[in-house]
Design a protein around this motif. Structure first.
Motif, short mmCIF file in Angstrom:
data_model
loop_
_atom_site.label_atom_id
_atom_site.label_comp_id
_atom_site.label_asym_id
_atom_site.label_seq_id
_atom_site.Cartn_x
_atom_site.Cartn_y
_atom_site.Cartn_z
N ASP A 27 6.16 -9.54 3.69
CA ASP A 27 4.91 -10.09 4.23
C ASP A 27 4.09 -8.93 4.79
O ASP A 27 4.13 -8.65 5.98
N ILE A 28 3.38 -8.24 3.92
CA ILE A 28 2.61 -7.06 4.31
C ILE A 28 1.30 -7.51 4.94
O ILE A 28 0.58 -8.32 4.39
N LYS A 29 0.99 -6.92 6.07
CA LYS A 29 -0.30 -7.15 6.72
C LYS A 29 -1.08 -5.84 6.65
O LYS A 29 -0.51 -4.75 6.72
N VAL A 30 -2.39 -5.96 6.50
CA VAL A 30 -3.23 -4.77 6.41
C VAL A 30 -3.08 -3.94 7.68
O VAL A 30 -3.11 -2.71 7.63
N GLU A 31 -2.86 -4.60 8.82
CA GLU A 31 -2.66 -3.88 10.08
C GLU A 31 -1.44 -2.96 10.00
O GLU A 31 -1.45 -1.85 10.54
N ASP A 32 -0.37 -3.43 9.34
CA ASP A 32 0.84 -2.62 9.17
C ASP A 32 0.56 -1.40 8.30
O ASP A 32 1.01 -0.29 8.59
N VAL A 33 -0.19 -1.61 7.23
CA VAL A 33 -0.54 -0.52 6.33
C VAL A 33 -1.41 0.50 7.07
O VAL A 33 -1.21 1.71 6.94
N ALA A 73 -13.68 2.70 -0.71
CA ALA A 73 -14.48 3.80 -1.24
C ALA A 73 -13.73 4.56 -2.34
O ALA A 73 -14.32 4.94 -3.35
N VAL A 74 -12.43 4.75 -2.16
CA VAL A 74 -11.65 5.55 -3.12
C VAL A 74 -11.05 4.69 -4.23
O VAL A 74 -11.15 5.03 -5.41
N ILE A 75 -10.45 3.57 -3.87
CA ILE A 75 -9.75 2.73 -4.84
C ILE A 75 -10.69 1.72 -5.50
O ILE A 75 -10.47 1.30 -6.62
N GLY A 76 -11.72 1.31 -4.79
CA GLY A 76 -12.69 0.39 -5.35
C GLY A 76 -12.45 -1.06 -4.99
O GLY A 76 -13.12 -1.95 -5.52
N GLU A 77 -11.50 -1.33 -4.10
CA GLU A 77 -11.24 -2.68 -3.62
C GLU A 77 -10.58 -2.62 -2.26
O GLU A 77 -10.07 -1.58 -1.86
N SER A 78 -10.57 -3.75 -1.59
CA SER A 78 -9.96 -3.79 -0.26
C SER A 78 -8.45 -3.68 -0.35
O SER A 78 -7.86 -3.90 -1.42
N VAL A 79 -7.82 -3.38 0.77
CA VAL A 79 -6.36 -3.27 0.81
C VAL A 79 -5.73 -4.62 0.45
O VAL A 79 -4.79 -4.68 -0.35
N LYS A 108 -3.21 -7.96 -6.16
CA LYS A 108 -3.16 -7.59 -7.58
C LYS A 108 -1.84 -6.92 -7.94
O LYS A 108 -1.30 -7.16 -9.02
N ARG A 109 -1.30 -6.09 -7.06
CA ARG A 109 -0.01 -5.44 -7.33
C ARG A 109 1.11 -6.47 -7.38
O ARG A 109 2.01 -6.38 -8.21
N ARG A 110 1.06 -7.45 -6.47
CA ARG A 110 2.08 -8.50 -6.48
C ARG A 110 2.02 -9.31 -7.78
O ARG A 110 3.05 -9.63 -8.37
N LEU A 111 0.81 -9.63 -8.20
CA LEU A 111 0.66 -10.39 -9.44
C LEU A 111 1.13 -9.59 -10.65
O LEU A 111 1.77 -10.14 -11.55
N ALA A 112 0.81 -8.30 -10.69
CA ALA A 112 1.24 -7.46 -11.80
C ALA A 112 2.77 -7.35 -11.84
O ALA A 112 3.38 -7.44 -12.91
#
Length: 93
Positions: A21-27, A44-50, A56-60
């Motif tokens: 259960d990853i939270k953006v705050e943890d990252v 700015a670098v990746i082109g999408e929010s965390v 998307k990574r979980r779905l992939a």
């Protein structure tokens, strides 16, 4: 830590904890940034929010497991951080 190293640390953390259960705050804490600064830099670098990147990574990862394993859909869904098979199905739409 410069921006590139911080973002690299954030991505490594996400990859290592994809099923948790990853939270953006943890990252952000791992990267050494505030929630807002990490999201700005990441976008700015990746082109999408965390949060979007994590989803998307979980779905992939789940799609790969669906194709290459005989495991049950619910097991794959739960392993990839989805609360139910329904939430998992909705995420693919």
């Amino acid at each position: 830590m410069d921006d590139r190293n911080a973002l690299e640390q954030a991505i490594v953390y996400i990859e290592e904890h994809l099923g948790d259960d990853i939270k953006v705050e943890d990252v952000a804490l791992v990267a050494g940034y505030s929630y807002y600064h990490l999201n700005r830099q990441f976008s700015a670098v990746i082109g999408e929010s965390v949060g979007s990147y994590i989803k998307k990574r979980r779905l992939a990862d789940a799609a790969k497991k669906l194709i290459y394993t005989d495991r049950k859909i619910i097991d794959i869904a739960l392993e990839n951080g989805f609360d139910s098979a329904e939430a998992f199905s909705r995420a693919f739409k």
